[in-house]
Design a protein around this motif. Structure first.
Motif, short mmCIF file in Angstrom:
data_model
loop_
_atom_site.label_atom_id
_atom_site.label_comp_id
_atom_site.label_asym_id
_atom_site.label_seq_id
_atom_site.Cartn_x
_atom_site.Cartn_y
_atom_site.Cartn_z
N ASP A 1 0.91 -1.33 -0.13
CA ASP A 1 0.14 -0.03 0.02
C ASP A 1 0.88 1.12 -0.09
OD1 ASP A 1 -2.58 1.61 0.28
OD2 ASP A 1 -1.79 1.95 2.51
N SER B 1 -3.59 5.22 -6.90
CA SER B 1 -4.08 4.90 -5.26
C SER B 1 -5.37 5.88 -5.10
CB SER B 1 -2.96 5.32 -4.31
OG SER B 1 -2.04 4.42 -4.71
N ARG C 1 -8.16 3.18 -3.96
CA ARG C 1 -7.79 3.05 -2.64
C ARG C 1 -8.73 3.59 -1.66
NH1 ARG C 1 -4.80 5.60 1.51
NH2 ARG C 1 -3.35 4.17 2.70
#
Length: 348
Positions: free
Chosen positions: A129, A140, A144
């Motif tokens: 991550d 991301s 994410r």
């Protein structure tokens, strides 16, 4: 067992037969055993207090973000693993006598394995991550999400459960000629598992599980995490960034602590599988006990001190320090992100 905490102590006789102490039960407490029992007791007090405090801060006082979600589950594992240490203190003080029955023998062994697998898998996911946040910030930003993080965490627990489940079947209790009860692994899954004809089969199964465990819980995650850190370091060098924030340092401390603390455990298991000398086995088991306790019980303390001046820690609240350590931010400042370069600026 095959993992975690003091279950290492319970595994001495699972490979070398039932050659336990010849002293009569109950035996006098040896100085080394007393030291280990005291160390584990202190680890229990520190681990339950610190991890319990951190869990409360992360779960109640801090805003729920992806990063706090990772560490919330990591701290939960540490707290669970710290909480059952008193059973192993009793085991040591009773002279390697397991007085808590077969069911608890199986459950604690399973929980120990679950703790190790879940910890290393979560650290690997957090490292990946952080790599994506640093090297692919645009991707991301759009992909994410907390819901996806929750699904990953659920998957991590399920996979760890599946890898640990066999030890619910392998773990057995057995009475020795000295009248002690041992909690050991019956890899042969046979009522006559000490028979000579079962030795080769039992040792073969033990070797298979040892290889699977060391690959999945140590070697492969180590290479993945090392690759993530190499890519992050390369990116930082390219952008001429010499300083990193506390979140990255907290993650680095967590990762380094895990692999340093668990390395003696895997060496200890290798010494049992490959029939090392008795002195080497005992030394590695002692180091593995200390390492596992340090990882679960004392590593969280590092989260307060890493990236801070020593004196400043005592002038700042735990909440403020954890908020800094678990902030959900990229290592690369936003002003340095160039969307057109994202597909080129990281090492694959």
């Amino acid at each position: 067992m095959d993992t975690s905490n003091m279950s290492i102590l319970l595994e001495n006789s699972s490979v070398r037969g039932m050659n336990v102490s010849t002293s009569h039960f109950p035996a006098a407490i040896k100085p080394l055993n007393l030291f280990i029992a005291c160390f584990v007791s202190v680890s229990f007090l520190v681990g339950t207090t610190v991890n319990g405090l951190f869990l409360w801060v992360l779960g109640v006082k801090m805003k729920r973000t992806i990063n706090t979600l990772w560490f919330l589950h990591l701290i939960l594992i540490h707290l669970i693993s710290s909480s059952y240490m008193p059973f192993f203190v009793a085991y040591i003080l009773l002279g390697s006598h397991w007085a808590f029955g077969k069911a608890l023998c199986k459950v604690l062994n399973f929980s120990s394995s679950l703790g190790m697998f879940t910890t290393v898998f979560l650290l690997t996911i957090v490292s990946l991550d952080r790599y994506l946040l640093t090297c692919h910030p645009i991707w991301s930003q759009h992909n994410r999400t907390i819901s996806r993080a929750q699904k990953l965490i659920t998957g991590t627990w399920l996979v760890s459960f599946a890898l640990s489940a066999p030890y619910l079947f392998f773990r057995e209790t057995q009475e020795t000629t000295e009248g002690k009860i041992q909690c050991v692994n019956n890899y042969a899954l046979s009522n006559n598992w000490e028979a000579v004809e079962m030795q080769a089969f039992r040792n073969h199964i033990h070797l298979v599980f040892f290889v699977v465990r060391v690959l999945l819980a140590f070697v492969i995650p180590l290479f993945i995490i090392a690759g993530c850190y190499y890519s992050i370091g390369w990116k930082m060098k390219k952008k001429k960034l010499t300083r990193t924030g506390k979140p990255f340092k907290v993650l680095t401390a967590a990762v380094a602590s895990f692999f340093i603390c668990w390395f003696p455990y895997h060496l200890s298991q290798a010494s049992l599988v490959f029939q090392a000398s008795e002195q080497m086995v005992k030394f590695l088991q002692l180091m593995s006990i200390i390492g596992v306790c340090l990882n679960f019980c004392f590593t969280p303390v590092l989260y307060l001190f890493v990236g801070e001046k020593f004196q400043q820690v005592f002038k700042t609240s735990v909440l403020a320090l954890l908020q800094k350590g678990f902030a959900d931010a990229s290592i690369i400042p936003e002003g340095n992100i160039n969307p057109s370069e994202e597909v080129h600026h990281c090492v694959s």
